[in-house]
Design an enzyme around this catalytic site. Sequence first.
Site, PDB file in Angstrom:
ATOM      1  N   LYS A  56      -7.119   1.925  -2.935  1.00 14.13           N
ATOM      2  CA  LYS A  56      -6.734   1.310  -1.652  1.00 14.13           C
ATOM      3  C   LYS A  56      -6.721   2.363  -0.533  1.00 14.13           C
ATOM      4  O   LYS A  56      -7.172   2.104   0.592  1.00 14.13           O
ATOM      5  CB  LYS A  56      -5.354   0.659  -1.818  1.00 14.13           C
ATOM      6  CG  LYS A  56      -4.752   0.118  -0.540  1.00 14.13           C
ATOM      7  CD  LYS A  56      -5.574  -0.983   0.077  1.00 14.13           C
ATOM      8  CE  LYS A  56      -4.993  -1.413   1.413  1.00 14.13           C
ATOM      9  NZ  LYS A  56      -5.918  -2.231   2.189  1.00 14.13           N
ATOM     10  N   THR A  79       0.863  -1.192   0.000  1.00 12.51           N
ATOM     11  CA  THR A  79       0.000   0.000   0.000  1.00 12.51           C
ATOM     12  C   THR A  79       0.894   1.234   0.000  1.00 12.51           C
ATOM     13  O   THR A  79       1.583   1.515   0.989  1.00 12.51           O
ATOM     14  CB  THR A  79      -0.907   0.032   1.244  1.00 12.51           C
ATOM     15  OG1 THR A  79      -1.659  -1.187   1.299  1.00 12.51           O
ATOM     16  CG2 THR A  79      -1.856   1.219   1.185  1.00 12.51           C
ATOM     17  N   LYS A 106       0.014   5.262   8.380  1.00 13.61           N
ATOM     18  CA  LYS A 106       0.631   5.628   7.084  1.00 13.61           C
ATOM     19  C   LYS A 106      -0.451   5.793   6.013  1.00 13.61           C
ATOM     20  O   LYS A 106      -0.445   6.743   5.233  1.00 13.61           O
ATOM     21  CB  LYS A 106       1.638   4.531   6.724  1.00 13.61           C
ATOM     22  CG  LYS A 106       2.225   4.544   5.326  1.00 13.61           C
ATOM     23  CD  LYS A 106       1.607   3.506   4.399  1.00 13.61           C
ATOM     24  CE  LYS A 106       1.707   2.075   4.827  1.00 13.61           C
ATOM     25  NZ  LYS A 106       1.102   1.110   3.919  1.00 13.61           N
TER      26      LYS A 106
HETATM   27  N1  LIG Z   1      -1.292  -6.499   7.529  1.00 12.62           N
HETATM   28  C1  LIG Z   1      -2.419  -6.214   6.860  1.00 12.62           C
HETATM   29  O1  LIG Z   1      -3.550  -6.504   7.323  1.00 12.62           O
HETATM   30  C2  LIG Z   1      -2.389  -5.536   5.532  1.00 12.62           C
HETATM   31  C3  LIG Z   1      -1.282  -4.845   5.096  1.00 12.62           C
HETATM   32  N2  LIG Z   1      -1.319  -4.228   3.867  1.00 12.62           N
HETATM   33  C4  LIG Z   1      -0.153  -3.497   3.366  1.00 12.62           C
HETATM   34  O2  LIG Z   1       0.777  -4.488   2.933  1.00 12.62           O
HETATM   35  C5  LIG Z   1       2.114  -4.045   3.158  1.00 12.62           C
HETATM   36  C6  LIG Z   1       2.825  -5.052   4.072  1.00 12.62           C
HETATM   37  O3  LIG Z   1       2.102  -5.141   5.281  1.00 12.62           O
HETATM   38  P1  LIG Z   1       2.491  -6.193   6.416  1.00 12.62           P
HETATM   39  O4  LIG Z   1       2.896  -7.482   5.819  1.00 12.62           O
HETATM   40  O5  LIG Z   1       1.376  -6.156   7.377  1.00 12.62           O
HETATM   41  O6  LIG Z   1       3.742  -5.455   7.052  1.00 12.62           O
HETATM   42  P2  LIG Z   1       4.948  -6.015   7.918  1.00 12.62           P
HETATM   43  O7  LIG Z   1       5.398  -4.858   8.745  1.00 12.62           O
HETATM   44  O8  LIG Z   1       4.586  -7.291   8.594  1.00 12.62           O
HETATM   45  O9  LIG Z   1       6.057  -6.348   6.806  1.00 12.62           O
HETATM   46  C7  LIG Z   1       6.720  -5.322   6.124  1.00 12.62           C
HETATM   47  C8  LIG Z   1       7.709  -5.898   5.135  1.00 12.62           C
HETATM   48  O10 LIG Z   1       8.427  -4.803   4.518  1.00 12.62           O
HETATM   49  C9  LIG Z   1       9.829  -5.054   4.670  1.00 12.62           C
HETATM   50  N3  LIG Z   1      10.572  -3.790   4.715  1.00 12.62           N
HETATM   51  C10 LIG Z   1      10.324  -2.722   5.500  1.00 12.62           C
HETATM   52  N4  LIG Z   1      11.206  -1.734   5.252  1.00 12.62           N
HETATM   53  C11 LIG Z   1      12.039  -2.213   4.284  1.00 12.62           C
HETATM   54  C12 LIG Z   1      13.161  -1.666   3.589  1.00 12.62           C
HETATM   55  N5  LIG Z   1      13.600  -0.423   3.812  1.00 12.62           N
HETATM   56  N6  LIG Z   1      13.768  -2.427   2.665  1.00 12.62           N
HETATM   57  C13 LIG Z   1      13.328  -3.685   2.417  1.00 12.62           C
HETATM   58  N7  LIG Z   1      12.274  -4.268   3.024  1.00 12.62           N
HETATM   59  C14 LIG Z   1      11.634  -3.528   3.947  1.00 12.62           C
HETATM   60  C15 LIG Z   1       9.947  -5.849   5.939  1.00 12.62           C
HETATM   61  O11 LIG Z   1      11.200  -6.475   5.998  1.00 12.62           O
HETATM   62  P3  LIG Z   1      11.821  -6.950   7.422  1.00 12.62           P
HETATM   63  O12 LIG Z   1      11.194  -8.275   7.715  1.00 12.62           O
HETATM   64  O13 LIG Z   1      13.278  -7.011   7.194  1.00 12.62           O
HETATM   65  O14 LIG Z   1      11.442  -5.897   8.437  1.00 12.62           O
HETATM   66  C16 LIG Z   1       8.774  -6.816   5.759  1.00 12.62           C
HETATM   67  O15 LIG Z   1       9.095  -7.834   4.854  1.00 12.62           O
HETATM   68  C17 LIG Z   1       1.983  -2.637   3.769  1.00 12.62           C
HETATM   69  O16 LIG Z   1       2.063  -1.710   2.726  1.00 12.62           O
HETATM   70  C18 LIG Z   1       0.578  -2.636   4.373  1.00 12.62           C
HETATM   71  O17 LIG Z   1       0.033  -1.350   4.475  1.00 12.62           O
HETATM   72  C19 LIG Z   1      -2.390  -4.330   3.028  1.00 12.62           C
HETATM   73  C20 LIG Z   1      -3.493  -5.024   3.414  1.00 12.62           C
HETATM   74  C21 LIG Z   1      -3.595  -5.640   4.706  1.00 12.62           C
HETATM   75  O1  LIG Z   2      -4.554  -2.493   4.582  1.00 11.89           O
HETATM   76  C1  LIG Z   2      -5.092  -3.257   5.399  1.00 11.89           C
HETATM   77  C2  LIG Z   2      -6.461  -3.632   5.241  1.00 11.89           C
HETATM   78  C3  LIG Z   2      -6.980  -4.544   6.298  1.00 11.89           C
HETATM   79  C4  LIG Z   2      -8.338  -5.073   5.893  1.00 11.89           C
HETATM   80  O2  LIG Z   2      -8.805  -4.810   4.780  1.00 11.89           O
HETATM   81  O3  LIG Z   2      -8.915  -5.788   6.732  1.00 11.89           O
END
Ligand SMILES: NC(=O)C1=CN([C@@H]2O[C@H](COP(=O)(O)OP(=O)(O)OC[C@H]3O[C@@H](n4cnc5c(N)ncnc54)[C@H](OP(=O)(O)O)[C@@H]3O)[C@@H](O)[C@H]2O)C=CC1
Ligand SMILES: O=CCCC(=O)O
Length: 292
Positions: free
Chosen positions: A170, A95, A238
């Site tokens: 989104k 996102t 964010k």
């Molecule tokens: N969780 C949710 O319910 C949802 C999340 N999203 C979106 O999906 C995306 C991921 O979310 P989520 O999985 O929850 O987040 P997490 O915080 O669990 O994971 C984030 C990921 O990004 C990586 N990362 C962060 N900074 C860097 C960097 N500078 N360089 C390389 N890799 C980096 C992390 O690596 P490392 O492991 O090394 O920290 C990790 O793999 C976000 O944009 C979020 O807004 C969308 C829908 C639902």
């Molecule tokens: O970006 C996160 C969305 C979480 C949800 O749709 O439940």
Amino acid sequence: MEVGFLGLGIMGKAMSMNLLKHGFKVTVWNRTLSKCDELVEHGATVGETPAAVVKKCKYTIAMLSDPAAALAVVFEKDGVLDGICSGKGYIDMSTVDDETSTKISEAITAKGGSFLEAPVSGSKKPAEDGQLVILAAGEKALYEEAIPAFDIMGKKSFFLGPVGNGAKMKLVVNMVMGSMMNAFSEGLELADKSGLDPQTLLAVLDLGAISNPMFRLKGPTMIQGNYSPAFPLKHQQKDMRLALALGDENAVPMPVAAAANEAFKKARSMGLGDKDFSAVYETVRQFKPSSS
Ligand SMILES: NC(=O)C1=CN([C@@H]2O[C@H](COP(=O)(O)OP(=O)(O)OC[C@H]3O[C@@H](n4cnc5c(N)ncnc54)[C@H](OP(=O)(O)O)[C@@H]3O)[C@@H](O)[C@H]2O)C=CC1
Ligand SMILES: O=CCCC(=O)O
């Protein structure tokens, strides 16, 4: 089909695991390498850098925390740009805002690759169950090529046109969700403080016009004070910030979203950024359950 996957956080791990379980050959990379281990146990191969993954795979998916992460993985040394070329695709499911997505798209296409943004609605459990809603935009041919993977990760995919439209859709969705979560938190506290049972409030809400899966899923855990992260609060804040910037750009007044953003910021200042976004309840909550 050989697919690359960059970013194995809460979402990326579940999504790449699903691809593996459904017969895709997946090459993974994560900044913190140890997060690849569980995927390797299920048959994934590890690429040493984003560039190495992209060089190996016809198309590569990314699921990264925020615009800074999405840009770093593409533009830094040994990043996606060092591996991309004609005939390869890059699909960013993180996102981010449309400006970030456009910057990435322009760099990928300048090197002959094709680009799709494909952020998702749905959280940890829908990601594990392959029930995400995919909001794709960009190169239509890459969208069509990725449909078999989208069909595994999601229950429905939308193609929304040019790059930027997926990111914007989104952000609009998450702006509504973040505002709702704050109204819900205030309702739980108001019920409690005015002598009502919050559990009964949940039952009443669930039978009426504003019944929804989020209240149903999060209500019971919020009452318990359990904020085990499915969607980290720092990511929701964010998204509020990026949605407010989109509102600014389009001169759309958003006083409700602005107040919700302040509440999420307050929650971050209370050290709740890595908890579930429902922990914003703690900004208004006075009664604490004995288990918390
Ligand atoms: N969780 C949710 O319910 C949802 C999340 N999203 C979106 O999906 C995306 C991921 O979310 P989520 O999985 O929850 O987040 P997490 O915080 O669990 O994971 C984030 C990921 O990004 C990586 N990362 C962060 N900074 C860097 C960097 N500078 N360089 C390389 N890799 C980096 C992390 O690596 P490392 O492991 O090394 O920290 C990790 O793999 C976000 O944009 C979020 O807004 C969308 C829908 C639902
Ligand atoms: O970006 C996160 C969305 C979480 C949800 O749709 O439940």
